[in-house]
Design an enzyme around this catalytic site. Structure first.
Site, PDB file in Angstrom:
ATOM      1  N   VAL A   1     131.856 -65.721  42.066  1.00 53.94           N
ATOM      2  CA  VAL A   1     132.631 -64.733  41.304  1.00 53.94           C
ATOM      3  C   VAL A   1     132.847 -63.449  42.112  1.00 53.94           C
ATOM      4  CG1 VAL A   1     132.851 -63.531  39.103  1.00 53.94           C
ATOM      5  CG2 VAL A   1     131.602 -65.683  39.191  1.00 53.94           C
TER       6      VAL A   1
ATOM      7  N   GLU B   1     133.167 -59.039  29.455  1.00 60.41           N
ATOM      8  CA  GLU B   1     134.017 -60.111  28.903  1.00 60.41           C
ATOM      9  C   GLU B   1     133.765 -61.439  29.616  1.00 60.41           C
ATOM     10  OE1 GLU B   1     136.603 -59.625  26.175  1.00 60.41           O
ATOM     11  OE2 GLU B   1     135.857 -61.673  26.304  1.00 60.41           O
TER      12      GLU B   1
ATOM     13  N   GLY C   1     134.172 -67.340  30.135  1.00 59.44           N
ATOM     14  CA  GLY C   1     134.997 -67.102  31.323  1.00 59.44           C
ATOM     15  C   GLY C   1     136.284 -66.374  31.021  1.00 59.44           C
TER      16      GLY C   1
ATOM     17  N   VAL D   1     131.089 -64.379  28.474  1.00 63.92           N
ATOM     18  CA  VAL D   1     131.243 -65.361  27.390  1.00 63.92           C
ATOM     19  C   VAL D   1     132.578 -66.087  27.542  1.00 63.92           C
ATOM     20  CG1 VAL D   1     131.253 -65.739  24.901  1.00 63.92           C
ATOM     21  CG2 VAL D   1     129.878 -63.889  25.857  1.00 63.92           C
TER      22      VAL D   1
ATOM     23  N   LYS E   1     125.306 -63.184  31.603  1.00 63.75           N
ATOM     24  CA  LYS E   1     124.949 -63.394  30.193  1.00 63.75           C
ATOM     25  C   LYS E   1     123.450 -63.463  29.967  1.00 63.75           C
ATOM     26  CE  LYS E   1     126.647 -66.688  32.579  1.00 63.75           C
ATOM     27  NZ  LYS E   1     127.405 -67.883  32.714  1.00 63.75           N
TER      28      LYS E   1
ATOM     29  N   GLY F   1     134.247 -70.938  36.923  1.00 62.42           N
ATOM     30  CA  GLY F   1     134.983 -71.040  38.180  1.00 62.42           C
ATOM     31  C   GLY F   1     135.408 -69.658  38.678  1.00 62.42           C
TER      32      GLY F   1
ATOM     33  N   LYS G   1     125.258 -67.039  25.460  1.00 64.52           N
ATOM     34  CA  LYS G   1     126.615 -66.652  25.051  1.00 64.52           C
ATOM     35  C   LYS G   1     126.709 -66.545  23.530  1.00 64.52           C
ATOM     36  CE  LYS G   1     128.707 -68.642  29.173  1.00 64.52           C
ATOM     37  NZ  LYS G   1     129.098 -69.893  29.821  1.00 64.52           N
TER      38      LYS G   1
ATOM     39  N   ASP H   1     122.329 -71.343  28.707  1.00 66.05           N
ATOM     40  CA  ASP H   1     123.511 -70.515  28.959  1.00 66.05           C
ATOM     41  C   ASP H   1     124.358 -70.413  27.686  1.00 66.05           C
ATOM     42  OD1 ASP H   1     125.387 -69.221  31.037  1.00 66.05           O
ATOM     43  OD2 ASP H   1     126.669 -70.732  30.117  1.00 66.05           O
TER      44      ASP H   1
ATOM     45  N   GLY I   1     131.479 -74.749  41.693  1.00 65.08           N
ATOM     46  CA  GLY I   1     131.133 -73.348  41.383  1.00 65.08           C
ATOM     47  C   GLY I   1     131.053 -73.050  39.897  1.00 65.08           C
TER      48      GLY I   1
HETATM   49  N1  LIG Z   1     130.352 -69.171  38.447  1.00 58.67           N
HETATM   50  C1  LIG Z   1     130.944 -69.021  37.260  1.00 58.67           C
HETATM   51  O1  LIG Z   1     131.860 -69.769  36.877  1.00 58.67           O
HETATM   52  C2  LIG Z   1     130.517 -67.918  36.365  1.00 58.67           C
HETATM   53  C3  LIG Z   1     129.441 -67.122  36.657  1.00 58.67           C
HETATM   54  N2  LIG Z   1     129.062 -66.121  35.803  1.00 58.67           N
HETATM   55  C4  LIG Z   1     127.958 -65.248  36.130  1.00 58.67           C
HETATM   56  O2  LIG Z   1     128.318 -64.452  37.253  1.00 58.67           O
HETATM   57  C5  LIG Z   1     127.163 -64.163  38.016  1.00 58.67           C
HETATM   58  C6  LIG Z   1     127.385 -64.613  39.463  1.00 58.67           C
HETATM   59  O3  LIG Z   1     127.583 -66.011  39.466  1.00 58.67           O
HETATM   60  P1  LIG Z   1     128.090 -66.765  40.771  1.00 58.67           P
HETATM   61  O4  LIG Z   1     129.055 -65.933  41.505  1.00 58.67           O
HETATM   62  O5  LIG Z   1     128.498 -68.103  40.302  1.00 58.67           O
HETATM   63  O6  LIG Z   1     126.741 -66.889  41.593  1.00 58.67           O
HETATM   64  P2  LIG Z   1     126.563 -67.252  43.152  1.00 58.67           P
HETATM   65  O7  LIG Z   1     125.256 -67.934  43.276  1.00 58.67           O
HETATM   66  O8  LIG Z   1     127.772 -67.919  43.669  1.00 58.67           O
HETATM   67  O9  LIG Z   1     126.463 -65.829  43.864  1.00 58.67           O
HETATM   68  C7  LIG Z   1     125.407 -64.979  43.608  1.00 58.67           C
HETATM   69  C8  LIG Z   1     125.512 -63.765  44.501  1.00 58.67           C
HETATM   70  O10 LIG Z   1     124.485 -62.865  44.128  1.00 58.67           O
HETATM   71  C9  LIG Z   1     123.872 -62.369  45.305  1.00 58.67           C
HETATM   72  N3  LIG Z   1     122.523 -61.916  44.975  1.00 58.67           N
HETATM   73  C10 LIG Z   1     121.514 -62.610  44.389  1.00 58.67           C
HETATM   74  N4  LIG Z   1     120.449 -61.808  44.205  1.00 58.67           N
HETATM   75  C11 LIG Z   1     120.793 -60.599  44.661  1.00 58.67           C
HETATM   76  C12 LIG Z   1     120.129 -59.362  44.742  1.00 58.67           C
HETATM   77  N5  LIG Z   1     118.881 -59.190  44.293  1.00 58.67           N
HETATM   78  N6  LIG Z   1     120.789 -58.299  45.275  1.00 58.67           N
HETATM   79  C13 LIG Z   1     122.060 -58.440  45.723  1.00 58.67           C
HETATM   80  N7  LIG Z   1     122.744 -59.588  45.680  1.00 58.67           N
HETATM   81  C14 LIG Z   1     122.114 -60.653  45.161  1.00 58.67           C
HETATM   82  C15 LIG Z   1     123.923 -63.532  46.271  1.00 58.67           C
HETATM   83  O11 LIG Z   1     123.757 -63.044  47.579  1.00 58.67           O
HETATM   84  P3  LIG Z   1     123.891 -64.011  48.868  1.00 58.67           P
HETATM   85  O12 LIG Z   1     125.371 -64.276  48.992  1.00 58.67           O
HETATM   86  O13 LIG Z   1     123.370 -63.184  49.960  1.00 58.67           O
HETATM   87  O14 LIG Z   1     123.095 -65.231  48.552  1.00 58.67           O
HETATM   88  C16 LIG Z   1     125.327 -64.075  45.996  1.00 58.67           C
HETATM   89  O15 LIG Z   1     126.287 -63.370  46.725  1.00 58.67           O
HETATM   90  C17 LIG Z   1     125.992 -64.857  37.329  1.00 58.67           C
HETATM   91  O16 LIG Z   1     125.379 -63.962  36.440  1.00 58.67           O
HETATM   92  C18 LIG Z   1     126.680 -65.964  36.526  1.00 58.67           C
HETATM   93  O17 LIG Z   1     125.939 -66.342  35.408  1.00 58.67           O
HETATM   94  C19 LIG Z   1     129.761 -65.869  34.644  1.00 58.67           C
HETATM   95  C20 LIG Z   1     130.827 -66.613  34.299  1.00 58.67           C
HETATM   96  C21 LIG Z   1     131.271 -67.738  35.113  1.00 58.67           C
HETATM   97  N1  LIG Z   2     127.568 -71.839  34.296  1.00 63.33           N
HETATM   98  C1  LIG Z   2     128.499 -71.271  33.377  1.00 63.33           C
HETATM   99  C2  LIG Z   2     129.418 -70.358  34.110  1.00 63.33           C
HETATM  100  C3  LIG Z   2     130.216 -69.531  33.215  1.00 63.33           C
HETATM  101  O1  LIG Z   2     129.745 -68.864  32.332  1.00 63.33           O
HETATM  102  C4  LIG Z   2     129.311 -72.358  32.723  1.00 63.33           C
HETATM  103  O2  LIG Z   2     129.281 -73.472  33.230  1.00 63.33           O
HETATM  104  O3  LIG Z   2     129.951 -72.088  31.703  1.00 63.33           O
END
Ligand SMILES: NC(=O)C1=CN([C@@H]2O[C@H](COP(=O)(O)OP(=O)(O)OC[C@H]3O[C@@H](n4cnc5c(N)ncnc54)[C@H](OP(=O)(O)O)[C@@H]3O)[C@@H](O)[C@H]2O)C=CC1
Ligand SMILES: N[C@@H](CC=O)C(=O)O
Length: 414
Positions: free
Chosen positions: A16, A122, A127, A125, A98, A295, A197, A193, A179
């Site tokens: 994200v 937003e 996406g 919950v 979340k 995603g 939500k 999860d 992803g």
């Molecule tokens: N993926 C999805 O479809 C969705 C995700 N979310 C939420 O969004 C958030 C991010 O998800 P997503 O992008 O998929 O996760 P990823 O695992 O793809 O990325 C996580 C990122 O967080 C960084 N990170 C972890 N711990 C720390 C820290 N202590 N300090 C600084 N950076 C840190 C990681 O760093 P590094 O790159 O160095 O490993 C990485 O860049 C989560 O809360 C998830 O629940 C919400 C809706 C949808």
């Molecule tokens: N892991 C979550 C990501 C978005 O919230 C999902 O699959 O819905």
């Protein structure tokens, strides 16, 4: 209202975080620029200038130029430290986390009120589906009767692939590669999860603050091949449904359970990583919202929307939470379920208020019936391996005997 320029400190550059960085470059009219990015691993290659990155949170949190923290990391406890520090300094925050939000909502509300910063989420919950701001602004009345649907993209993706014949492990791997899944996919497949939500939906829909671990929850890991056979035979699908329905006494019954859905229910056509929410309101009857629930870019679209809303000084008012009388969670309610089990893990029919139909063979058995949430939670078999509990679709299945109509009973249906 005039648009405020936003200088962003971005935490996280994963699925994200990198998405939002790319999207902001394509939307200069938003007036939002990323000044620094904090990540965990300094050695990973990144698709952005190296000088933007740091592993030191302080460099963002102490930077007086940064007026918006965008928190997109996968570690809820580290996110808690970041978001609470940012709010204590009066900064505005956008988050998609979340797990953090659901666990710490009361404190996060207090910090916004006390220090004047705002917190928007937003993306946390469903996406890309704009549900929280809708609940805040559009449904600001007592007419909302229910919200139910698919709120987790990974499990819906897995169940869609399983329905096509792919095995569970392969489908989960795909959800991870695409992803959609959390870094710890147990959060998705065990329904945590979805419970996170659901607890945010309850807060914005009716002002109910509940810790997600207090919600009735079962994920998709106990669904057995025999349950798929049962669904196919009936022409149904299986989804993981989050359900919150208002009862006649004003209380709200809430659960996260696998559910059979029949054709005709809009959720039947929600496939892959899409989410779908069915809202019931006394005046408008049913409304259905659907969109990608996970995603990179679908999630980034919701984060961008929050950034844009913040640039016009939008904040959640939490109007329903501030009412003198908020709705309460129902302490008990009725569920209509299918229970499947094998010979080693028998389920006693006597735990059920009523049994509608049953089937037994040497390999295993199932029955359908009505059970109270309290009895279900107390049952030794509820979390036992080899036992699956799947909510029945709305309306009487063909096999069901007519059940007595009980006013307080909950039609936990979508
Ligand atoms: N993926 C999805 O479809 C969705 C995700 N979310 C939420 O969004 C958030 C991010 O998800 P997503 O992008 O998929 O996760 P990823 O695992 O793809 O990325 C996580 C990122 O967080 C960084 N990170 C972890 N711990 C720390 C820290 N202590 N300090 C600084 N950076 C840190 C990681 O760093 P590094 O790159 O160095 O490993 C990485 O860049 C989560 O809360 C998830 O629940 C919400 C809706 C949808
Ligand atoms: N892991 C979550 C990501 C978005 O919230 C999902 O699959 O819905």
């Amino acid at each position: 209202m005039s648009q405020q320029k936003l200088t962003i400190g971005l935490f996280g550059f994963g699925v994200v975080g990198e998405g939002i960085y790319q999207v902001l470059h394509e939307l200069p009219s938003l007036g939002a620029t990323v000044r620094r990015i904090c990540i965990r691993d300094p050695h990973k290659p990144r698709n952005a200038p190296a000088e933007l990155f740091t592993t030191r949170a302080d460099e963002l949190l102490n930077d007086p130029e940064i007026n918006l923290i965008v928190e997109l990391i996968d570690d809820a406890e580290a996110a808690y430290a970041i978001v609470t520090r940012a709010l204590r300094s009066g900064r505005h925050v956008v988050s998609a986390n979340k797990a953090l939000l659901a666990r710490h909502l009361p404190e996060l509300l207090y910090l916004q009120q006390e220090y004047g910063g705002s917190l928007l989420y937003e993306a946390a919950v469903c996406g890309s589906i704009p549900i929280l701001r809708n609940l805040e602004e559009y449904y600001d009345n007592d007419l909302l009767q229910g919200i139910s649907g698919i709120v987790n993209g990974s499990t819906n993706y897995i169940l869609t692939q399983q329905a096509k014949g792919l095995d569970y492990d392969a489908a989960l791997r795909q959800a991870q590669q695409l992803g959609f899944a959390e870094s710890n996919p147990t959060l998705d497949v065990e329904g945590h999860d979805a419970a996170n939500k659901l607890s945010l939906l309850l807060a914005h829909a009716w002002g109910i603050v509940v810790q997600p671990h207090n919600l009735l929850r079962q994920g998709i890991t106990r669904i057995r091949p025999e349950d798929w056979d049962y669904a196919r035979e009936k022409g149904w699908r299986i989804v993981l449904a989050a359900t919150a329905l208002r009862n006649a006494d004003g209380s709200v019954s809430a659960s996260v359970l696998p559910r059979f859905v029949a054709p005709g229910n809009p959720l039947f056509d929600v496939r892959d990583e899409y989410n779908g929410l069915l809202l019931r309101s006394r005046l408008s009857d049913r409304q259905f919202l659907s969109g990608k629930g996970a995603g990179r870019f679908p999630t980034a679209s919701a984060v961008v929307s929050d950034i844009s809303a913040r640039s016009y000084q939008y904040k959640y008012e939490y109007k329903k939470l501030r009412r003198s009388e908020t709705a309460q969670l129902a302490p008990d309610f009725e569920l209509e379920v299918y229970v499947g089990f094998d010979a080693d893990n028998p389920v006693p029919e006597s735990d059920f208020g009523e049994v509608y139909s049953s089937y037994r063979s040497e390999e295993g058995a199932y029955f359908t019936g009505r059970i109270s949430a309290r009895a279900l939670l107390a049952a030794a078999w509820w979390q036992a391996p080899g036992v699956s509990v799947i909510a029945l679709p709305e309306g009487a299945p063909a096999s069901r005997r007519p059940a007595p109509v009980r006013k307080a009973a909950l039609a936990l249906a979508v």
